[in-house]
Design a protein around this motif. Structure first.
Motif, PDB file in Angstrom:
ATOM      1  N   SER A  83      -4.903  15.082  -3.335  1.00  0.00           N
ATOM      2  CA  SER A  83      -4.667  13.597  -3.609  1.00  0.00           C
ATOM      3  C   SER A  83      -3.279  13.111  -2.739  1.00  0.00           C
ATOM      4  N   GLU A  84      -2.225  13.980  -2.577  1.00  0.00           N
ATOM      5  CA  GLU A  84      -1.157  13.538  -2.100  1.00  0.00           C
ATOM      6  C   GLU A  84      -1.216  13.447  -0.491  1.00  0.00           C
ATOM      7  N   VAL A  85      -2.139  14.404   0.085  1.00  0.00           N
ATOM      8  CA  VAL A  85      -2.419  14.331   1.246  1.00  0.00           C
ATOM      9  C   VAL A  85      -3.469  13.282   1.667  1.00  0.00           C
ATOM     10  N   GLN A  86      -4.219  12.814   0.820  1.00  0.00           N
ATOM     11  CA  GLN A  86      -4.979  11.625   0.894  1.00  0.00           C
ATOM     12  C   GLN A  86      -4.331  10.410   1.136  1.00  0.00           C
ATOM     13  N   GLY A  87      -3.321  10.453   0.201  1.00  0.00           N
ATOM     14  CA  GLY A  87      -2.466   9.229  -0.023  1.00  0.00           C
ATOM     15  C   GLY A  87      -1.684   9.019   1.265  1.00  0.00           C
ATOM     16  N   ALA A  88      -1.192  10.183   1.764  1.00  0.00           N
ATOM     17  CA  ALA A  88      -0.497  10.025   3.145  1.00  0.00           C
ATOM     18  C   ALA A  88      -1.473   9.261   4.500  1.00  0.00           C
ATOM     19  N   PHE A  89      -2.510   9.922   4.293  1.00  0.00           N
ATOM     20  CA  PHE A  89      -3.355   9.282   5.581  1.00  0.00           C
ATOM     21  C   PHE A  89      -4.049   7.857   5.158  1.00  0.00           C
ATOM     22  N   ALA A  90      -3.655   7.515   3.805  1.00  0.00           N
ATOM     23  CA  ALA A  90      -4.224   5.987   3.695  1.00  0.00           C
ATOM     24  C   ALA A  90      -2.869   5.139   3.418  1.00  0.00           C
ATOM     25  N   SER A  91      -1.815   5.427   3.869  1.00  0.00           N
ATOM     26  CA  SER A  91      -0.541   4.622   3.716  1.00  0.00           C
ATOM     27  C   SER A  91      -0.555   3.468   4.255  1.00  0.00           C
ATOM     28  N   PRO A  92       0.056   2.402   3.505  1.00  0.00           N
ATOM     29  CA  PRO A  92       0.429   1.302   4.356  1.00  0.00           C
ATOM     30  C   PRO A  92       0.728   1.331   5.721  1.00  0.00           C
ATOM     31  N   ALA A  93       1.666   2.377   6.120  1.00  0.00           N
ATOM     32  CA  ALA A  93       2.141   2.452   7.534  1.00  0.00           C
ATOM     33  C   ALA A  93       1.075   2.534   8.668  1.00  0.00           C
ATOM     34  N   ILE A  94       0.101   3.477   8.259  1.00  0.00           N
ATOM     35  CA  ILE A  94      -1.005   3.984   8.765  1.00  0.00           C
ATOM     36  C   ILE A  94      -1.872   3.031   9.181  1.00  0.00           C
ATOM     37  N   LEU A  95      -2.473   2.352   8.112  1.00  0.00           N
ATOM     38  CA  LEU A  95      -3.205   1.237   8.033  1.00  0.00           C
ATOM     39  C   LEU A  95      -2.722  -0.228   8.900  1.00  0.00           C
ATOM     40  N   THR A  96      -1.195  -0.406   8.965  1.00  0.00           N
ATOM     41  CA  THR A  96      -0.720  -1.402   9.650  1.00  0.00           C
ATOM     42  C   THR A  96      -0.581  -1.160  11.021  1.00  0.00           C
ATOM     43  N   LEU A  97      -0.365   0.107  11.390  1.00  0.00           N
ATOM     44  CA  LEU A  97      -0.056   0.453  12.817  1.00  0.00           C
ATOM     45  C   LEU A  97      -1.723   0.512  13.704  1.00  0.00           C
ATOM     46  N   ALA A  98      -2.592   1.139  12.759  1.00  0.00           N
ATOM     47  CA  ALA A  98      -3.972   1.118  13.441  1.00  0.00           C
ATOM     48  C   ALA A  98      -4.340  -0.173  13.690  1.00  0.00           C
ATOM     49  N   SER A  99      -4.204  -1.143  12.767  1.00  0.00           N
ATOM     50  CA  SER A  99      -4.752  -2.494  12.796  1.00  0.00           C
ATOM     51  C   SER A  99      -4.266  -3.073  14.141  1.00  0.00           C
ATOM     52  N   LEU A 100      -2.719  -3.122  13.992  1.00  0.00           N
ATOM     53  CA  LEU A 100      -1.963  -3.756  14.943  1.00  0.00           C
ATOM     54  C   LEU A 100      -2.355  -3.115  16.480  1.00  0.00           C
ATOM     55  N   LEU A 103       7.447   3.504   8.950  1.00  0.00           N
ATOM     56  CA  LEU A 103       7.374   4.841   8.221  1.00  0.00           C
ATOM     57  C   LEU A 103       8.425   4.901   7.296  1.00  0.00           C
ATOM     58  N   VAL A 104       9.856   4.501   7.835  1.00  0.00           N
ATOM     59  CA  VAL A 104      10.651   4.308   6.813  1.00  0.00           C
ATOM     60  C   VAL A 104      10.565   3.537   5.632  1.00  0.00           C
ATOM     61  N   ASP A 105      10.105   2.272   6.021  1.00  0.00           N
ATOM     62  CA  ASP A 105       9.671   1.345   4.815  1.00  0.00           C
ATOM     63  C   ASP A 105       8.485   2.076   3.914  1.00  0.00           C
ATOM     64  N   ASP A 106       7.574   2.661   4.526  1.00  0.00           N
ATOM     65  CA  ASP A 106       6.487   3.337   3.551  1.00  0.00           C
ATOM     66  C   ASP A 106       7.262   4.189   2.637  1.00  0.00           C
ATOM     67  N   MET A 107       7.957   5.280   3.196  1.00  0.00           N
ATOM     68  CA  MET A 107       8.635   6.171   2.609  1.00  0.00           C
ATOM     69  C   MET A 107       9.412   5.687   1.582  1.00  0.00           C
ATOM     70  N   ALA A 108      10.359   4.582   1.779  1.00  0.00           N
ATOM     71  CA  ALA A 108      11.292   4.019   0.739  1.00  0.00           C
ATOM     72  C   ALA A 108      10.300   3.346  -0.383  1.00  0.00           C
ATOM     73  N   ARG A 109       9.477   2.897  -0.047  1.00  0.00           N
ATOM     74  CA  ARG A 109       8.404   2.444  -1.260  1.00  0.00           C
ATOM     75  C   ARG A 109       8.180   3.362  -2.015  1.00  0.00           C
ATOM     76  N   SER A 110       7.608   4.623  -1.506  1.00  0.00           N
ATOM     77  CA  SER A 110       7.021   5.544  -2.397  1.00  0.00           C
ATOM     78  C   SER A 110       8.419   6.039  -3.232  1.00  0.00           C
ATOM     79  N   SER A 111       9.725   5.819  -2.822  1.00  0.00           N
ATOM     80  CA  SER A 111      10.880   6.176  -3.652  1.00  0.00           C
ATOM     81  C   SER A 111      11.201   5.258  -4.532  1.00  0.00           C
ATOM     82  N   GLY A 112      10.323   4.221  -4.647  1.00  0.00           N
ATOM     83  CA  GLY A 112      10.636   2.973  -5.627  1.00  0.00           C
ATOM     84  C   GLY A 112      11.385   1.737  -5.082  1.00  0.00           C
ATOM     85  N   GLN A 113      11.604   1.806  -3.778  1.00  0.00           N
ATOM     86  CA  GLN A 113      12.562   0.737  -3.240  1.00  0.00           C
ATOM     87  C   GLN A 113      11.532  -0.275  -2.696  1.00  0.00           C
ATOM     88  N   ALA A 114      12.090  -1.745  -2.856  1.00  0.00           N
ATOM     89  CA  ALA A 114      11.373  -2.916  -2.503  1.00  0.00           C
ATOM     90  C   ALA A 114      11.116  -2.838  -1.057  1.00  0.00           C
TER      91      ALA A 114
END
Length: 444
Positions: free
Chosen positions: A46-63, A160-171
């Motif tokens: 489930s954690e691996v699945q979350g990594a592949f579905a992270s907002p950073a991946i979706l944002t980059l792919a779309s851009l 990626l930094v923003d995505d990982m910071a969100r995972s740590s509870g940061q805004a």
């Protein structure tokens, strides 16, 4: 240390060593490490699945899809043609203007296609007006990197930094939240390049095997692809960017309008950037601006999979407690220092690592450390996260520290030491600017 921590550490060290050895592609290395951690139970599916579905991946792919639509429309080629006419009238000032435009574009688009398209133009125009192209090609790469540091979407490292910071509870960060710091670094760095590049880079041989007067895109394609294979950071096959595209006004107008719309709605926080970019990419397909096959061709899966693989390793560091162990060691080593000193040391450590490793690797390694370090000092993690964003992209001292450096390396006929002579002072200068600007705009 627990068995899981030891296993995660072994995988992490092996991935770092493999990246430095550069015998395999960086995305394959990262995915191999992620696979080992998954099989051994250090991370859950489930954690691996979350990594592949992270907002950073979706944002980059779309851009990537939106940017590819703009490239296919011939808009970039048309802009370059106009720039050539301008440069032939204005000389060196026009070339510096073109470099500045490339930096501006890099704040919103992937800087690799920008440099691939602009570099041969700058070389040819410089030759045609009797100037040394080497005075301009290295600054083109550096300015593209500095431009990418000016917005959240300017480089995958920031996302990626923003995505990982969100995972740590940061805004989450806003698109332009880091812009004041990035602009300060870009302004000072750009002024340094204009004043000193010509003095520091001189007397080197002409590009090997390139007779005077040759200037085709195919020639640059050959050089760029051969050098892309030399470094794990440079994952993209630049031949896709080297192709000339016929200008299609409708396609250009709609793709630019969609891109501006995505930036606008995300900038005013109407919807998250990941949702806006995804909707924009789908809209281009629905409007038949690009076909589904073209959209898939623009995805750049090598970059996306590299980031996903490194995120899995970062998750393993968090889940097993290895990140906490490393953080405690770093906190102990800076025990008694103030937050500003800690920020300066963190920038230096990030800068050193990013010259050796991929930006994604450095972001994964140090983002959890930045958050924990700030918490140990009882200050806001925000300035430390911005430090990682800025320093992880500021790889100027070697030709292989950043993929755009690789692209201009042989084309300009540079020696390795040319990058040291120009890039090392630029590293120190931007370091000084960053540690002054970051606490000002992001108070502790």
């Amino acid at each position: 240390m627990t068995i899981e921590q030891i296993l995660t550490l072994v995988v992490l060290v092996s991935v770092v060593v493999a990246l430095i050895a550069d015998r395999m592609r960086a995305d394959v290395i990262a995915l191999s490490g992620a696979a080992i951690l998954l099989v051994t139970g250090a991370v859950r599916p489930s954690e691996v699945q979350g990594a592949f579905a992270s907002p950073a991946i979706l944002t980059l792919a779309s851009l990537f899809v939106i940017a590819y639509a703009m490239e296919l429309s011939g808009l970039l080629d048309k802009a370059i043609e106009k720039a050539v006419v301008l440069c032939r009238r204005t000389g060196a000032a026009g070339l510096w203007g073109l470099i500045g435009m490339s930096g501006f574009g890099s704040a919103f688009l992937n800087n690799t296609p920008i440099v691939v398209v602009a570099a041969p133009v700058i070389r040819d125009v410089a030759k045609s007006i009797g100037l040394d192209p080497r005075r301009f090609l290295m600054p083109l790469s550096y300015v593209a990197v500095l431009g990418g540091s000016c917005t959240l979407i300017g480089t995958s490292t920031n996302l990626l930094v923003d995505d990982m910071a969100r995972s740590s509870g940061q805004a989450p960060f806003g698109i332009f939240e880091i812009t004041p710091v990035g602009l300060a670094m870009a302004a000072v760095g750009g002024l340094y390049l204009v004043l000193f590049t010509g003095k520091l880079v001189k007397g080197a041989p002409a590009p090997v095997g390139e007779p005077e007067g040759t200037s085709s895109r195919a020639d640059f394609e050959r050089h760029s692809v051969s050098h892309v294979d030399l470094t794990g950071d440079s994952l993209e096959d630049t031949r896709v960017y080297a192709e000339a595209h016929e200008f299609q006004p409708r396609m250009a107008l709609i793709s630019v309008a969609v891109f501006i719309g995505v930036i606008a709605v995300a900038a005013i926080n109407l919807v998250p950037i990941a949702a806006a970019a995804f909707a924009g990419a789908v809209l281009l397909i629905v409007l038949r601006v690009i076909s589904p096959d073209q959209a898939y061709a623009g995805l750049r899966p090598e970059i996306l999979l590299l980031i996903a693989g490194m995120v899995v390793i970062g998750i393993a560091m968090e889940q097993t407690g290895l990140a906490a162990e490393v953080t405690q060691w770093m906190i102990g080593s800076v025990n008694g220092v103030g937050p500003l000193t800690a920020l300066i040391l963190l920038y230096g450590a990030t800068l050193l690592l990013t010259e050796l490793l991929s930006n994604a690797t450095v972001a994964v390694l140090l983002t959890p450390v930045a958050v924990a370090l700030a918490e140990s000092l009882s200050v806001s993690p925000r300035p430390f996260l911005v430090t990682i964003m800025m320093a992880a992209s500021a790889a100027f001292a070697t030709p292989f520290g950043y993929q755009t450096n690789v692209l201009v390396y042989q084309m300009g006929g540079y020696r390795y030491m040319d990058f040291v002579k120009v890039g090392l002072p630029l590293n120190l200068l931007t370091w000084a600017v960053a540690v002054m600007a970051i606490p000002h705009y992001f108070p502790f």
